[in-house]
Design an enzyme around this catalytic site. Sequence first.
Site, PDB file in Angstrom:
ATOM      1  N   ASP A   7     -34.164  40.547 -41.301  1.00 58.83           N
ATOM      2  CA  ASP A   7     -34.563  39.278 -40.686  1.00 58.83           C
ATOM      3  C   ASP A   7     -36.069  39.125 -40.840  1.00 58.83           C
ATOM      4  O   ASP A   7     -36.815  40.116 -40.863  1.00 58.83           O
ATOM      5  CB  ASP A   7     -34.184  39.231 -39.206  1.00 58.83           C
ATOM      6  CG  ASP A   7     -34.475  37.865 -38.588  1.00 58.83           C
ATOM      7  OD1 ASP A   7     -33.878  36.869 -39.046  1.00 58.83           O
ATOM      8  OD2 ASP A   7     -35.309  37.792 -37.676  1.00 58.83           O
ATOM      9  N   GLU A   9     -39.513  36.539 -39.518  1.00 56.83           N
ATOM     10  CA  GLU A   9     -40.043  35.454 -38.692  1.00 56.83           C
ATOM     11  C   GLU A   9     -41.206  34.834 -39.448  1.00 56.83           C
ATOM     12  O   GLU A   9     -41.967  35.540 -40.131  1.00 56.83           O
ATOM     13  CB  GLU A   9     -40.505  35.969 -37.325  1.00 56.83           C
ATOM     14  CG  GLU A   9     -39.426  36.677 -36.514  1.00 56.83           C
ATOM     15  CD  GLU A   9     -38.234  35.809 -36.163  1.00 56.83           C
ATOM     16  OE1 GLU A   9     -38.367  34.571 -36.190  1.00 56.83           O
ATOM     17  OE2 GLU A   9     -37.166  36.363 -35.866  1.00 56.83           O
ATOM     18  N   GLU A  52     -45.484  25.279 -32.114  1.00 59.52           N
ATOM     19  CA  GLU A  52     -44.029  25.392 -32.003  1.00 59.52           C
ATOM     20  C   GLU A  52     -43.552  26.777 -32.462  1.00 59.52           C
ATOM     21  O   GLU A  52     -42.574  27.317 -31.934  1.00 59.52           O
ATOM     22  CB  GLU A  52     -43.323  24.297 -32.803  1.00 59.52           C
ATOM     23  CG  GLU A  52     -43.640  24.263 -34.286  1.00 59.52           C
ATOM     24  CD  GLU A  52     -44.870  23.416 -34.627  1.00 59.52           C
ATOM     25  OE1 GLU A  52     -44.985  23.025 -35.803  1.00 59.52           O
ATOM     26  OE2 GLU A  52     -45.690  23.171 -33.724  1.00 59.52           O
ATOM     27  N   HIS A  57     -41.527  32.467 -31.291  1.00 58.88           N
ATOM     28  CA  HIS A  57     -41.698  33.893 -31.549  1.00 58.88           C
ATOM     29  C   HIS A  57     -42.518  34.620 -30.493  1.00 58.88           C
ATOM     30  O   HIS A  57     -42.394  35.845 -30.349  1.00 58.88           O
ATOM     31  CB  HIS A  57     -42.365  34.113 -32.912  1.00 58.88           C
ATOM     32  CG  HIS A  57     -41.734  33.353 -34.032  1.00 58.88           C
ATOM     33  ND1 HIS A  57     -40.387  33.423 -34.308  1.00 58.88           N
ATOM     34  CD2 HIS A  57     -42.256  32.506 -34.956  1.00 58.88           C
ATOM     35  CE1 HIS A  57     -40.114  32.651 -35.341  1.00 58.88           C
ATOM     36  NE2 HIS A  57     -41.227  32.079 -35.751  1.00 58.88           N
ATOM     37  N   HIS A 150     -37.448  35.067 -30.442  1.00 60.13           N
ATOM     38  CA  HIS A 150     -37.011  35.549 -31.753  1.00 60.13           C
ATOM     39  C   HIS A 150     -37.918  36.694 -32.177  1.00 60.13           C
ATOM     40  O   HIS A 150     -39.143  36.559 -32.197  1.00 60.13           O
ATOM     41  CB  HIS A 150     -37.074  34.421 -32.789  1.00 60.13           C
ATOM     42  CG  HIS A 150     -36.008  33.401 -32.616  1.00 60.13           C
ATOM     43  ND1 HIS A 150     -35.076  33.107 -33.587  1.00 60.13           N
ATOM     44  CD2 HIS A 150     -35.710  32.600 -31.566  1.00 60.13           C
ATOM     45  CE1 HIS A 150     -34.260  32.167 -33.153  1.00 60.13           C
ATOM     46  NE2 HIS A 150     -34.631  31.850 -31.925  1.00 60.13           N
ATOM     47  N   ASP A 155     -33.495  40.958 -33.873  1.00 62.66           N
ATOM     48  CA  ASP A 155     -32.479  40.101 -34.485  1.00 62.66           C
ATOM     49  C   ASP A 155     -31.705  40.852 -35.562  1.00 62.66           C
ATOM     50  O   ASP A 155     -30.498  40.641 -35.732  1.00 62.66           O
ATOM     51  CB  ASP A 155     -33.131  38.850 -35.073  1.00 62.66           C
ATOM     52  CG  ASP A 155     -33.481  37.823 -34.009  1.00 62.66           C
ATOM     53  OD1 ASP A 155     -33.224  38.099 -32.817  1.00 62.66           O
ATOM     54  OD2 ASP A 155     -34.008  36.753 -34.357  1.00 62.66           O
TER      55      ASP A 155
END
Length: 224
Positions: A7, A9, A52, A57, A150, A155
């Site tokens: 994963d 970010e 945002e 995160h 997140h 994740d």
Amino acid sequence: MREIVLDTETTGLDPFTGDRIVEIGCIELVNHVATGANFHVYVNPGRSMPEEAFAVHGISDEFLRDKPPFAEVGAGFLEFVGESPLVIHNAAFDMKFLNAELEWMQLAPLPLTRAVDTLDIARRLYPGAQNSLDALCRRFGIDNSARTLHGALLDAEILAEVYLELIGGRQPGFALSASRGRGTGVGIDWRPMPRPTPLPPRITEAERIAHAALVETLGEKSLW
């Protein structure tokens, strides 16, 4: 079989409009069992985190200021993943960012054929249903209560559990650990021990006598 659950970010949605990777998390599976080996780095994106993105995160510009750029961690990432299949939820998104970063390093991109997309698997298994990572956790009863923000490594750990459910469910007792010496657990060469007490006969004495009498009538040339 070795697989890497992965994963990332990012600061946004498109690397070609200035967005960059800020975190990578990878979990190693061998024969569908987590080995305990992982790869986890935070990456300085060289730009400010949009408001945002910070809300999603929880990663701030200050936190990322002393982190290495992707150019300093890309080789280590490639070494960890090797040639293994990459298990990713919505693989096109993560592969787009990873390949953009690799191309900026003048390295070969990762073939899309290496990606095992759990979102695609879920959509084929549950057409029309919600198939986000959170929705799949609810469907399979996987605890994702720690996922308030997140995070790539968390994740990836959750996705590893979801992936095993999608491909047929976890099987306790089967290849319980492939730790290769990392920690304790039952190894992949585990075999059951003999029973300390034999199981009782499953036929009655009358059935045993009847069977013996039948065998006597078959003659010496009988084939078994």
